[in-house]
Design an enzyme around this catalytic site. Structure first.
Site, PDB file in Angstrom:
ATOM      1  N   ARG A  84       6.072 -10.344   8.366  1.00 55.34           N
ATOM      2  CA  ARG A  84       5.507 -10.437   7.023  1.00 55.34           C
ATOM      3  C   ARG A  84       5.944  -9.246   6.172  1.00 55.34           C
ATOM      4  O   ARG A  84       6.248  -9.389   4.993  1.00 55.34           O
ATOM      5  CB  ARG A  84       3.984 -10.504   7.096  1.00 55.34           C
ATOM      6  CG  ARG A  84       3.451 -11.814   7.657  1.00 55.34           C
ATOM      7  CD  ARG A  84       1.941 -11.763   7.832  1.00 55.34           C
ATOM      8  NE  ARG A  84       1.412 -13.052   8.284  1.00 55.34           N
ATOM      9  CZ  ARG A  84       0.142 -13.249   8.633  1.00 55.34           C
ATOM     10  NH1 ARG A  84      -0.726 -12.255   8.579  1.00 55.34           N
ATOM     11  NH2 ARG A  84      -0.249 -14.447   9.015  1.00 55.34           N
TER      12      ARG A  84
ATOM     13  N   GLU B 295      24.543   7.022   0.475  1.00 57.61           N
ATOM     14  CA  GLU B 295      25.727   7.874   0.513  1.00 57.61           C
ATOM     15  C   GLU B 295      25.423   9.277  -0.032  1.00 57.61           C
ATOM     16  O   GLU B 295      25.903  10.283   0.512  1.00 57.61           O
ATOM     17  CB  GLU B 295      26.860   7.232  -0.287  1.00 57.61           C
ATOM     18  CG  GLU B 295      27.337   5.891   0.258  1.00 57.61           C
ATOM     19  CD  GLU B 295      26.450   4.718  -0.162  1.00 57.61           C
ATOM     20  OE1 GLU B 295      26.738   3.588   0.259  1.00 57.61           O
ATOM     21  OE2 GLU B 295      25.460   4.937  -0.911  1.00 57.61           O
TER      22      GLU B 295
END
Length: 597
Positions: free
Chosen positions: A214, A73
């Site tokens: 992974r 934000e």
């Protein structure tokens, strides 16, 4: 990272632009998309994205790169600058401001944002709804997908928000890390030849996708068989292709390697024991090969012992260590154990267009104890994707947990108890009588006195005794009358429940014909008696004012909340209704006392 825009970017939604929620949905999907940008470059963490738009134009966006870095934000506000005034912020997930640190919310408020559209509430209970309340208290209009905004196009945007934070949501609901089972197999379902040779089943393109998986994981789990087979024969060691289990994708994050072995019958020569670049943790049964444990310790490998080694205990341990997402790259035996224990949430199956055959060739999943096809586990929300010559089939093994269970619905909650604020209440779960709020259970050992058909009061050992017996009250037959007396004499609520349910299944014709219509009222009258004659229970119930009460039975979908909040929770509803009634009586009494003064 923050995006800098020399001029506003116009985002054009590609789906049904005339729909009232089209633009909101499009921007929220964008927030979810950028929230995933740091995957593989940082350790798995809650994924936050923020898009700021005004008049349909994107003026700033940002995403959380890693824990401890600048909030999405704040980045979006910095990118948008003065264009934030009167703009709307689109967030894939409610900000996770912790411990009173409201940096994200403050940034939006100070920048002049007037509206926020949020994909999902924060899945963690101690953070859920806090930021939403903070924004609303500052005067922002806050709309949450699926709550304040509802439509088909909103559902699609909501799904993107759920998927991007699936590890966090599943982890919060199941109390184990989000676990993904990955395997590659031939068209005839083999993960290796009969000799054990398995390099390579899948294509280079598929293996690259595995590197990406992974990179999205805190750790990779293999079993002892995988370690042994991948380093034998000795040629494998010489060629340096035993399972290093690293990401190898160019990102900055390398997952930890976890080896599960009950006996520690493992080779001394293996790249897994090289911890110079990435740690390895070996989990084993207590007392296994102490000499080998010392060898591993000398290599810098961490060894963790369990009294009895099983997959759920191991995952609960790594949950406590803070792991968010784990990738299982194991053989069929360990995969079957993990699936059976209910800890595998998603499956990635790479199917190669090859046939290897072999009666004894291993398969991806071992024995699950299933004997009929009707017992097979169905994937949920599955998809197909061609990767090179291979086909990737992926899907969830467990339903998506509802991050904001509504038990009961918004309107029903307020109608039952006006003190409850929908979506923003504390949820109190109760189930077993030894739980913190176990006295709320209909199985609690609190005798009640209730009038019979003639108006004479009878003592019942518990609410459950009374409820089960009344399945057969009023039936004009001597046999049901005997059932009532047998249930009334049951030594425990569990026995009463077992008798009542068994008789109902075996003799449905002897159950009172109006049972489905009156059973809620039967339970309500018994509960009201219980909480009226025991002052401490009444006080306990009243003390929960403002909280949603949920009977947490995972299998009773009528009286309980169900495993994932899908139950009707009628027991919780009745308790909240009683609580509201008691609070009203208390208020009336207090007012009368005040007026008397």
């Amino acid at each position: 990272m923050a995006a800098s825009f020399p001029s506003p970017i116009i985002c054009k939604a590609t789906t049904n632009n005339n729909h009232p929620h089209a633009l909101d949905s499009f921007h929220v999907r964008r927030a979810a998309e950028i929230a995933d940008k740091s995957a593989g470059f940082t350790s798995p963490h809650p994924n936050f994205g923020c898009v700021i738009a005004t008049a349909g134009k994107v003026v700033g966006e940002g995403y959380l790169y890693a824990q401890g870095t600048k909030p999405a934000e704040v980045q979006a506000v910095e990118a948008a600058g003065e264009l934030c005034r009167g703009a709307t912020a689109y967030l894939n997930m409610e900000p996770g401001d912790c411990h009173g640190d409201r940096t994200a919310v403050s940034a939006l408020v100070k920048a002049g944002i007037t509206r926020a559209v949020v994909g999902i509430r924060h899945p963690l209970q101690h953070l859920r709804s806090h930021a939403l309340r903070a924004m609303r208290s500052e005067g922002l209009q806050v709309d949450v997908l699926g709550e304040d905004l509802k439509s088909k196009i909103v559902e699609e945007a909501l799904k993107s928000c759920l998927i991007v934070n699936a590890p966090l949501i599943y982890r919060a609901a199941s109390r184990v890390p989000f676990s993904v089972l990955k395997y590659a197999m031939t068209l005839d379902g083999k993960i290796a030849a009969s000799s054990g040779h398995a390099s390579w089943i899948s294509s280079k393109e598929s293996r690259y996708r595995v590197f990406e998986l992974r990179g999205r994981s805190d750790a990779i789990v293999v079993g002892g068989n995988t370690v042994r087979k991948d380093i034998l024969p000795f040629l494998h060691f010489l060629l340096n292709i035993d399972p290093r289990l690293t990401a190898r994708h160019g990102g900055g994050h390398v997952p930890i390697r976890i080896v599960m072995s009950r006996t520690l019958n493992l080779p001394e020569v293996a790249n897994l024991w090289d911890v110079s670049s990435v740690p390895t943790i070996v989990v084993t049964q207590r007392g296994a090969r102490k000499s080998f444990q010392k060898f591993l310790a000398s290599k810098g490998v961490e060894v963790v012992e369990f009294d009895i080694l099983n997959t759920r205990d191991v995952m609960e341990y790594f949950y406590d260590r803070g792991y968010l997402s784990i990738l299982w790259e194991c053989g069929g035996t360990l995969a079957a154990s993990a699936i059976s224990s209910g800890i595998i949430h998603k499956v990635f199956a790479f199917v190669a267009p090859k046939i290897i055959g072999g009666k004894n060739a291993p398969t991806p999943v071992g024995e699950l104890g299933m004997v009929e096809m009707t017992q097979a586990l169905d994937l949920i929300d599955f998809s197909y994707e061609q990767i090179g010559p291979d086909m990737l089939i992926s899907g969830f093994l467990q339903p998506f947990p509802d991050p904001t269970p509504v038990i009961p619905s918004v309107d029903e909650t307020y109608a039952i108890d006006p003190s409850v604020t929908p979506y923003e209440s504390i949820i109190i779960f109760f189930y077993k009588t030894w739980d913190l709020y176990g006295a709320f259970s209909n199985f609690s050992p609190h005798p009640i006195q209730m009038p019979d058909e003639n108006g004479d009061y009878q003592t019942w050992s518990s609410v459950e005794h009374y409820y089960q017996a009344h399945k057969f009250v009023g039936v004009n037959d001597p046999v049901p009358r005997d059932f009532v007396e047998d249930i009334k004499s049951a030594k425990s609520p569990e026995e009463a429940a077992r008798m009542g349910r068994t008789i109902q299944r075996q003799h449905p014709d002897l159950v009172r014909s109006d049972w489905d219509a009156v059973k809620i009222d039967v339970m309500y009258r018994a509960l009201k008696c219980k909480f009226s004659i025991y002052p401490h229970l009444n006080s306990m119930l009243v003390s929960t004012a403002g909280s949603v009460l949920v009977e947490a039975s995972p299998h009773d979908l009528f009286w309980g909340g169900g495993r994932d909040g899908e139950g009707l929770n009628y027991l919780g509803r009745l308790l909240m209704q009683l609580r509201s009634e008691f609070l009203g009586e208390s208020l009336t009494s207090s007012e009368s006392s005040f007026l008397a003064l």
